[in-house]
Design a protein around this motif. Structure first.
Motif, mmCIF file in Angstrom:
data_model
loop_
_atom_site.group_PDB
_atom_site.id
_atom_site.type_symbol
_atom_site.label_atom_id
_atom_site.label_comp_id
_atom_site.label_asym_id
_atom_site.label_seq_id
_atom_site.Cartn_x
_atom_site.Cartn_y
_atom_site.Cartn_z
ATOM 1 N N SER A 1 -12.161 -45.011 -26.219
ATOM 2 C CA SER A 1 -11.833 -44.734 -27.619
ATOM 3 C C SER A 1 -11.850 -45.947 -28.537
ATOM 4 C CB SER A 1 -10.453 -44.068 -27.710
ATOM 5 O OG SER A 1 -9.449 -44.949 -27.228
ATOM 6 N N LEU A 2 -11.717 -47.139 -27.986
ATOM 7 C CA LEU A 2 -11.578 -48.332 -28.824
ATOM 8 C C LEU A 2 -12.888 -49.108 -28.931
ATOM 9 C CD1 LEU A 2 -8.169 -49.776 -27.555
ATOM 10 C CD2 LEU A 2 -8.585 -48.435 -29.625
ATOM 11 N N HIS A 3 -12.951 -49.970 -29.940
ATOM 12 C CA HIS A 3 -14.021 -50.969 -29.994
ATOM 13 C C HIS A 3 -14.016 -51.728 -28.665
ATOM 14 C CE1 HIS A 3 -16.050 -54.729 -30.946
ATOM 15 N NE2 HIS A 3 -16.505 -54.193 -32.067
ATOM 16 N N PRO A 4 -15.188 -52.045 -28.109
ATOM 17 C CA PRO A 4 -15.206 -52.651 -26.773
ATOM 18 C C PRO A 4 -14.451 -53.974 -26.651
ATOM 19 C CG PRO A 4 -17.413 -52.553 -27.725
ATOM 20 C CD PRO A 4 -16.540 -51.707 -28.571
ATOM 21 N N LEU A 5 -14.366 -54.769 -27.725
ATOM 22 C CA LEU A 5 -13.563 -55.988 -27.619
ATOM 23 C C LEU A 5 -12.093 -55.636 -27.436
ATOM 24 C CD1 LEU A 5 -12.942 -58.981 -27.715
ATOM 25 C CD2 LEU A 5 -12.877 -58.825 -30.215
ATOM 26 N N LEU A 6 -11.585 -54.694 -28.234
ATOM 27 C CA LEU A 6 -10.181 -54.283 -28.108
ATOM 28 C C LEU A 6 -9.911 -53.737 -26.714
ATOM 29 C CD1 LEU A 6 -10.661 -54.452 -31.232
ATOM 30 C CD2 LEU A 6 -8.998 -52.606 -31.452
ATOM 31 N N ALA A 7 -10.878 -52.961 -26.195
ATOM 32 C CA ALA A 7 -10.723 -52.402 -24.850
ATOM 33 C C ALA A 7 -10.788 -53.492 -23.792
ATOM 34 C CB ALA A 7 -11.808 -51.360 -24.602
ATOM 35 N N LEU A 8 -11.644 -54.494 -24.001
ATOM 36 C CA LEU A 8 -11.778 -55.575 -23.017
ATOM 37 C C LEU A 8 -10.496 -56.391 -22.908
ATOM 38 C CD1 LEU A 8 -13.640 -57.074 -21.036
ATOM 39 C CD2 LEU A 8 -14.330 -58.545 -22.951
ATOM 40 N N VAL A 9 -9.856 -56.660 -24.041
ATOM 41 C CA VAL A 9 -8.582 -57.396 -24.018
ATOM 42 C C VAL A 9 -7.577 -56.656 -23.134
ATOM 43 C CG1 VAL A 9 -6.615 -58.119 -25.429
ATOM 44 C CG2 VAL A 9 -8.950 -58.499 -26.253
ATOM 45 N N ARG B 1 -15.621 -34.533 -19.190
ATOM 46 C CA ARG B 1 -16.682 -33.589 -19.551
ATOM 47 C C ARG B 1 -17.516 -34.102 -20.718
ATOM 48 N NH1 ARG B 1 -13.759 -27.610 -19.355
ATOM 49 N NH2 ARG B 1 -13.321 -27.588 -17.107
ATOM 50 N N ASP B 2 -16.844 -34.735 -21.661
ATOM 51 C CA ASP B 2 -17.527 -35.255 -22.844
ATOM 52 C C ASP B 2 -18.144 -36.619 -22.492
ATOM 53 O OD1 ASP B 2 -18.376 -36.169 -25.283
ATOM 54 O OD2 ASP B 2 -16.540 -35.666 -26.354
ATOM 55 N N PRO B 3 -19.467 -36.756 -22.551
ATOM 56 C CA PRO B 3 -20.089 -38.022 -22.150
ATOM 57 C C PRO B 3 -20.036 -39.110 -23.217
ATOM 58 C CG PRO B 3 -21.773 -36.475 -22.840
ATOM 59 C CD PRO B 3 -20.463 -35.731 -22.924
ATOM 60 N N ARG B 4 -19.564 -38.792 -24.407
ATOM 61 C CA ARG B 4 -19.555 -39.780 -25.487
ATOM 62 C C ARG B 4 -18.688 -40.985 -25.126
ATOM 63 N NH1 ARG B 4 -17.964 -36.074 -30.521
ATOM 64 N NH2 ARG B 4 -16.594 -35.276 -28.866
ATOM 65 N N GLY B 5 -19.254 -42.166 -25.290
ATOM 66 C CA GLY B 5 -18.530 -43.400 -25.012
ATOM 67 C C GLY B 5 -18.493 -43.792 -23.555
ATOM 68 N N ARG B 6 -19.071 -42.966 -22.674
ATOM 69 C CA ARG B 6 -18.963 -43.242 -21.240
ATOM 70 C C ARG B 6 -19.675 -44.532 -20.841
ATOM 71 N NH1 ARG B 6 -21.073 -38.459 -17.867
ATOM 72 N NH2 ARG B 6 -19.137 -37.512 -18.634
ATOM 73 N N ARG B 7 -20.919 -44.691 -21.315
ATOM 74 C CA ARG B 7 -21.686 -45.879 -20.919
ATOM 75 C C ARG B 7 -21.001 -47.154 -21.395
ATOM 76 N NH1 ARG B 7 -27.854 -46.525 -22.864
ATOM 77 N NH2 ARG B 7 -26.797 -46.775 -24.877
ATOM 78 N N ARG B 8 -20.520 -47.139 -22.629
ATOM 79 C CA ARG B 8 -19.819 -48.308 -23.168
ATOM 80 C C ARG B 8 -18.542 -48.585 -22.394
ATOM 81 N NH1 ARG B 8 -18.436 -48.561 -29.509
ATOM 82 N NH2 ARG B 8 -20.691 -48.881 -29.582
ATOM 83 N N ALA B 9 -17.790 -47.552 -22.057
ATOM 84 C CA ALA B 9 -16.546 -47.726 -21.309
ATOM 85 C C ALA B 9 -16.811 -48.333 -19.937
ATOM 86 C CB ALA B 9 -15.826 -46.386 -21.169
ATOM 87 N N LEU B 10 -17.845 -47.860 -19.245
ATOM 88 C CA LEU B 10 -18.176 -48.397 -17.925
ATOM 89 C C LEU B 10 -18.623 -49.853 -18.025
ATOM 90 C CD1 LEU B 10 -20.032 -45.328 -16.364
ATOM 91 C CD2 LEU B 10 -17.715 -46.142 -15.842
ATOM 92 N N LEU B 11 -19.313 -50.192 -19.113
ATOM 93 C CA LEU B 11 -19.723 -51.579 -19.318
ATOM 94 C C LEU B 11 -18.500 -52.477 -19.508
ATOM 95 C CD1 LEU B 11 -21.861 -53.744 -19.803
ATOM 96 C CD2 LEU B 11 -22.002 -52.986 -22.186
ATOM 97 N N VAL B 12 -17.543 -52.028 -20.305
ATOM 98 C CA VAL B 12 -16.325 -52.817 -20.521
ATOM 99 C C VAL B 12 -15.573 -53.015 -19.204
ATOM 100 C CG1 VAL B 12 -14.057 -52.836 -21.632
ATOM 101 C CG2 VAL B 12 -16.082 -52.177 -22.940
ATOM 102 N N LEU B 13 -15.480 -51.970 -18.402
ATOM 103 C CA LEU B 13 -14.792 -52.090 -17.113
ATOM 104 C C LEU B 13 -15.514 -53.076 -16.195
ATOM 105 C CD1 LEU B 13 -13.835 -48.361 -16.509
ATOM 106 C CD2 LEU B 13 -12.257 -50.249 -16.960
ATOM 107 N N HIS C 1 -27.287 -55.386 -23.985
ATOM 108 C CA HIS C 1 -26.435 -54.266 -24.386
ATOM 109 C C HIS C 1 -26.122 -54.305 -25.890
ATOM 110 C CE1 HIS C 1 -25.870 -53.612 -20.117
ATOM 111 N NE2 HIS C 1 -25.459 -54.862 -19.994
ATOM 112 N N PRO C 2 -27.118 -54.401 -26.763
ATOM 113 C CA PRO C 2 -26.815 -54.551 -28.198
ATOM 114 C C PRO C 2 -26.110 -53.353 -28.802
ATOM 115 C CG PRO C 2 -29.155 -54.119 -27.860
ATOM 116 C CD PRO C 2 -28.552 -54.334 -26.491
ATOM 117 N N ARG C 3 -26.455 -52.148 -28.342
ATOM 118 C CA ARG C 3 -25.831 -50.947 -28.935
ATOM 119 C C ARG C 3 -24.402 -50.776 -28.450
ATOM 120 N NH1 ARG C 3 -28.968 -45.698 -27.887
ATOM 121 N NH2 ARG C 3 -29.119 -46.637 -25.814
#
Length: 316
Positions: free
Chosen positions: A137-145, A168-180, A302-304
């Protein structure tokens, strides 16, 4: 007053509360919730954090069946945040009415029993579930912190990944996995996470956190390091150079002198030490580090998924 220190108006005499507010013995936390008045300290961020925590605890006390979630849960878990949440996030099974409070963000999500816990007196999403929700749900920097600190505290990031993949909802999944995948327990402050985020976003080689290099004057421990390129990067805050800031025995002058001796030795050994501050800004900070590393690819990987970092609120 309940065990959180929060006083709910519905359980107390309204006139007594009004007198306490008038006499500045009490302060209002949010609608219908109060606490004892506390003097301001020299640390404004700590004061703001305590007040934000009190607001989360107040909402938890006022709402039946709600589970504190997202960055509000991160706050109760004691995780670092890039910025304090503007809303109190909760998972609720029912929809809010049109008259619902505007400082509450309600989420209709399914939680397993293993994804709930109790912090103090508040029902909260588990550490792993909290990290997953924030990464989605968060900007990836906020999530990374948040993910960096959670990993340092021993959070099960594999469980967080399972939670992300299982939505079920795939939105944000790729970005979330990248942050993790980017999370690193070695980050010791939000600004260190920020600096590493800049590096990884640009496609530069991934650094080692807290790289230790021995010197005759003691060990030099760098926030970020690239041993193969003999490069060390430090994010410099004011705290360690402020007398007594790290305890009554902290000698800021001695700290500065010792660091200079170690850095002089490292430079003699052909190490490069780059120091970055918040006032440098992203472009300058990245340029100062990047000039000592192989050039990044023309198209970062990962620019997007990794947008430019936001400024902390109140910083210009």
């Amino acid at each position: 007053m309940n065990e959180t220190g929060i006083i709910l108006a519905r359980h107390h005499d309204r006139e007594a509360l009004r007198r306490a507010l008038r006499d500045e013995r009490m302060e209002k936390i949010r609608r219908g919730a109060y606490r004892g008045k506390r003097p301001a300290s020299a640390d404004r961020y700590r004061d703001a954090t305590e007040r934000a925590t009190a607001r989360v605890l107040a909402v938890s006390s006022q709402l039946r069946g709600a589970v504190v979630s997202h960055e509000s849960a991160a706050l109760l878990h004691g995780l670092r945040l890039w910025q304090l949440p503007e809303h109190v996030h909760v998972v609720q099974a029912y929809r809010a009415s049109s008259a619902s409070a505007r400082d509450i963000a309600r989420h209709r999500l399914t939680l397993g029993e293993h994804e709930r816990t109790v912090v103090g007196a508040a029902s909260v999403t588990s550490l792993a579930r909290t990290v997953a929700d924030c990464c989605l749900s968060l900007h990836p920097l906020l999530a990374l912190v948040i993910a960096d600190h959670a990993r340092a505290l021993g959070a099960d990031l594999a469980a967080a990944r399972e939670s992300v993949v299982g939505r079920r909802d795939p939105r944000g999944r790729r970005r979330a996995l990248l942050v993790l995948a980017m999370a690193d327990a070695g980050a010791e402050s939000a600004w260190e996470s920020w600096l590493r985020y800049l590096v990884l976003r640009a496609g530069l080689p991934r650094p080692m956190t807290q790289l230790r290099v021995p010197t005759p004057h003691g060990e030099f421990r760098a926030d970020l390091g690239w041993e193969q390129f003999r490069l060390l990067a430090e994010f410099d805050g004011r705290v360690k150079y402020t007398q007594g800031a790290l305890g009554p025995r902290h000698d800021a002058g001695r700290t500065l002198f010792d660091e200079k001796r170690r850095e002089d030795y490292l430079r003699d050994q052909r190490w490069t030490v780059v120091r970055v501050t918040a006032s440098d800004g992203p472009a300058t900070a990245l340029a100062r580090i990047g000039r000592h590393l192989p050039p990044p690819p023309d198209e970062p990987p990962h620019p997007r998924d990794l947008p430019p970092p936001p400024l902390p609120r109140g910083w210009r």
